[in-house]
Design a protein around this motif. Structure first.
Motif: not given
Lengths: 304, 326
Positions: B35-44
Motif C-alpha cells: 500500500a505504501q509503495y502504491k501511494q508513493i508511486q501515485t504521488q510521484r
C-alpha cells in the motif's frame, strides 16, 4: 497393630450462600486401605473430594494428610497426595510424556526416571510420545493415574475412576487399585455412585447422602444383613403360605417372593417347601442395590 | 520458579499461537508495504517529481485549502492547524518527515498498530492463558500440586511478559525485513523531530529536538511494549475472572474498539480520559499530534495506564489465590 492414619477429616463443612452443602463429615483413612465414598449424584461426593485436594476452601473443619493440615501446610500435605478429580483432564495438545514432564516439574526431585517408572506401571510405554488427543478414554484414564502416582504419594484420591470405561477397563482398573493398596501400601479413596463397584473394590465404605455421612462400615457388614433370597415357586399360593409361616415375606409383581437370607435357616425353608409339595423352580441370593440400601438407611429418601 | 515458567512456555509453544501471530504480522506487513509503495508511486505521478520538498509543499497547500473550507468542525480544524504548523516547521528546517526506507516504514507501522493491532495480538495469547486451563479442566491438576497458587499464576504472568516482548520483537523484525525489500534497509540515521507540545494556543515548538530515527524508534518500541504489557495484563485479569476464553476475548475486544471510536468523539467528555483505551496512542505524543481530550500528556497517559495495570494485576492474584474451583 493398628495401621497408620494417612488422611484424617474432622467435622468438615461447606456453606455456599445460605445452603449447607456439606454438613460436618468426619472419617479417617488408613495405610493400605481402599475406602469407598458412596452416594447418589448430588450427595456432595465431588464437593468433599475437592475440599480434600485443596480446590475448594472448607467453611469449617480440618483436613490432615499424613499429619499436615492442608490449610496451614499446603505444600507438605500435597506432596503426599495424588489425585484425579472427575475425568483425568490432561493437555490434549501435548504428548503423554510431556504431560508427565509438565507435572513432574511441579514436584520436588521427580525426574525422568520416575516418569519412565510410572509409564511402565500403567502400561503406556508404547504410546507415551503420542499426543494425548489421540488416546482412547482408557488410555487417558491410565495416564491420569500415572500422573497421580508421579510424586510417590501416600494417599490417592480417585473421583469416579471407572467412569466411561468398558467392562474390561473397569476390571483392569479395579485390579490396579487393589494392587496399589495391597502391594504398595497406599491409602486409596474412591468415590462412586455404583454399589457393585464399591463392593468389589473397597474395604470400607462411607455412605453419604445430602451432605452427611449416614454410615461408615466395612463392606461385608454393610451388605450381609441386607441380603435377600428370591424364590420362584409353583404353585405360588401354597408356597407363599408355607414360607409365611416361617418368616416374613414380600411379594413381587413378577410372581417371585422375597425373604431374608440366613445361612442356617434358608436351606431349612427350602426343605419345608419341598416336603409340602411345592416345587422350587429357582431360589437365589440377591445383593441389595444401592436404591434399596438407601431406602432402608434413609428411611424413604429417594435417590436424586 | 523457572521450572514452572518452562512448563508454561512448553504449553504456549505447543499451542502454536506464536507462529500464528508471526504469520498474521507477516501478511499484514506485506499488505502495508504494498500500500505504501502504491501511494508513493501515485504521488510521484501526480506531482511529476520524487523530491520530498515539492511533495511536502503540496501537502501544505492541500491542508491550507481544507482549512479555509467552512464546513469542517472546530476539532478537526485544530488538528489540521497543528499538522500544518508541523509541516511548515519540517520544511523550514529542511528535514524530510518521512525519509524513505525500512526504518521509517517501521515507525509508521508501530504508530498505527499501537492502539489496536499489537494489543489484539497480545490478547490472543493473554486471554486464554488461565481460562483455557479452566475449560480443559487441567486447572484441577495444576492446583493440586505442592505449589502455592500465587506461584502458578506468577509463572503464567512472566510467560505472558516474555511472549509480549517476543511479539513486539517479531513485529519489529518482520516490518524491517519485509519492507526493506522494497524501500531499502537504510535510513537509521535520518533526522526526525520530536518534542512538539500541544497547548491551548496551538503548537508549541520551543522544545522541539532533532533525533536520529533509531533513537526515536527505540522510544517508540518502549512505548509499544508498555502498552502491550498493560493490555496483556488486562486480558490476563479477564482470563482469570471469566472462565470462558471467548467471553474474555469479547470483552477485551469491545474495550479496544470502543477506545478507537471514543478517541474521535470524547473531546468534550473530560473524565473519559481516565479510561485505559483512550490512552493507548502513546506514540502520538512523540509526534506531537493533538490528544483526543485536552490536557492529556504523555506522563498523564503513562500514569493512567500504570494504575490500570497495577489494579488488574492485584485483582488477578487476589481472585486466583482465593477462589474455589468447581
Amino acid at each position: 497393630m493398628e495401621k497408620k492414619i494417612t488422611l484424617s477429616v474432622k467435622d468438615l463443612k461447606k456453606v455456599i450462600g445460605r445452603r449447607e452443602i456439606i454438613k460436618g463429615l468426619s472419617f479417617d483413612l488408613r495405610e493400605g486401605e481402599v475406602f469407598g465414598f458412596l452416594g447418589p449424584n448430588g450427595a456432595g461426593k465431588t464437593t468433599t473430594i475437592r475440599m480434600l485436594v485443596g480446590l475448594i476452601r472448607p467453611t469449617s473443619g480440618t483436613i490432615h494428610i499424613c499429619g499436615f493440615n492442608i490449610r496451614e501446610h499446603f505444600q507438605n500435605a500435597m506432596e503426599s497426595l495424588g489425585c484425579i478429580v472427575e475425568n483425568p483432564e490432561l493437555y490434549p495438545y501435548l504428548s503423554g510424556y510431556n504431560n508427565l514432564l509438565h507435572f513432574a516439574r511441579m514436584l520436588e526431585g521427580i525426574g525422568e526416571e520416575r516418569i519412565k517408572e510410572v509409564t511402565e506401571l500403567v502400561g503406556l510405554t508404547e504410546r507415551i510420545h503420542d499426543k494425548v488427543k489421540t488416546y482412547s478414554l482408557g488410555m487417558r484414564q491410565r495416564l491420569g493415574i500415572a500422573q497421580a502416582l508421579l510424586g510417590n504419594p501416600k494417599v490417592l484420591i480417585l473421583d469416579e475412576p471407572t467412569n466411561g470405561l468398558d467392562p474390561a477397563g473397569i476390571r483392569e482398573m479395579r485390579e490396579f487399585i487393589r494392587f496399589l493398596a495391597e502391594q504398595e501400601g497406599l491409602s486409596v479413596l474412591v468415590s462412586s455412585h455404583l454399589l457393585s463397584e464399591i463392593q468389589l473394590l473397597c474395604d470400607r465404605v462411607a455412605i453419604i447422602s445430602k451432605g452427611a455421612i449416614i454410615r461408615i462400615d466395612t463392606v461385608e457388614k454393610l451388605l450381609s444383613n441386607r441380603e435377600r433370597v428370591v424364590w420362584r415357586l409353583a404353585p405360588i399360593d401354597k408356597g407363599k403360605q408355607v414360607l409365611a409361616a416361617m418368616t416374613e415375606i414380600e411379594e413381587k409383581e413378577d410372581g417371585t417372593i422375597l425373604t431374608e437370607f440366613d445361612e442356617q435357616r434358608t436351606p431349612e425353608w427350602n426343605k419345608q417347601l419341598v416336603e409340602a409339595g411345592v416345587s422350587v423352580i429357582e431360589f437365589h441370593r440377591k445383593l441389595p442395590v444401592l436404591e434399596d440400601l438407601f431406602l432402608e438407611l434413609t428411611g424413604g429418601e429417594t435417590i436424586a | 520458579m523457572h521450572k514452572l515458567i518452562q512448563n508454561e512456555m512448553l504449553k504456549l509453544i505447543a499451542k502454536k499461537r506464536l507462529i500464528v501471530i508471526a504469520i498474521i504480522i507477516g501478511v499484514l506487513v506485506m499488505l502495508f508495504t504494498y500500500a505504501q509503495y502504491k501511494q508513493i508511486q501515485t504521488q510521484r505521478e501526480k506531482l511529476g517529481t520524487s523530491d520530498w520538498r515539492t511533495i511536502l509543499q503540496q501537502q501544505i497547500v492541500d491542508t491550507t485549502n481544507r482549512l479555509s473550507s467552512s464546513r469542517i468542525s472546530d476539532e478537526w480544524k485544530k488538528q489540521l492547524q497543528i499538522s500544518l504548523q508541523q509541516q511548515q516547521y519540517y520544511l523550514e528546517h529542511d528535514i524530510n518527515p518521512s525519509e524513505p526506507g525500512a526504518p521509517t516504514f517501521m515507525r509508521i507501522f508501530l504508530e498505527n498498530s499501537i492502539d489496536l493491532f499489537i494489543p489484539l495480538m497480545v490478547m490472543v495469547i493473554a486471554s486464554d492463558l488461565v481460562s483455557s486451563e479452566h475449560s480443559l479442566g487441567t486447572v484441577k491438576l495444576l492446583l493440586t500440586r505442592p505449589v502455592k497458587r500465587w506461584k502458578i499464576l506468577l509463572s503464567k504472568y512472566i510467560t505472558l511478559c516474555l511472549a509480549v516482548s517476543l511479539i513486539i520483537a517479531i513485529a519489529g523484525i518482520l516490518s524491517y525485513g519485509i519492507s526493506g525489500l522494497v524501500f531499502g534497509y537504510k535510513g537509521w540515521g535520518a533526522p526526525i523531530l520530536t518534542g512538539f507540545s500541544v497547548t491551548d494556543t496551538g503548537l508549541n515548538t520551543s522544545e522541539v529536538r532533532l533525533l536520529s530515527l533509531w533513537k526515536f524508534l527505540l522510544m517508540d518500541f518502549g512505548l509499544v511494549w508498555f502498552v502491550a504489557i498493560v493490555v496483556g495484563t488486562l486480558s490476563f485479569m479477564l482470563s482469570v475472572l471469566i472462565r470462558s476464553t471467548a467471553a474474555g476475548m469479547g470483552v477485551m475486544l469491545a474495550a479496544l474498539i470502543s477506545g478507537a471510536i471514543l478517541n474521535n468523539m470524547v473531546s468534550s467528555w473530560k473524565s473519559a480520559k481516565f479510561f485505559f483505551m483512550v490512552n493507548l496512542r502513546l506514540t502520538d505524543y512523540m509526534k506531537g499530534n493533538a490528544p483526543p481530550i485536552e490536557g492529556m500528556t504523555l506522563s498523564f497517559s503513562l500514569l493512567t495506564l500504570l494504575v490500570w495495570w497495577a489494579a488488574a494485576l492485584m485483582v488477578s492474584f487476589m481472585v486466583f489465590t482465593k477462589r474455589d474451583v468447581y
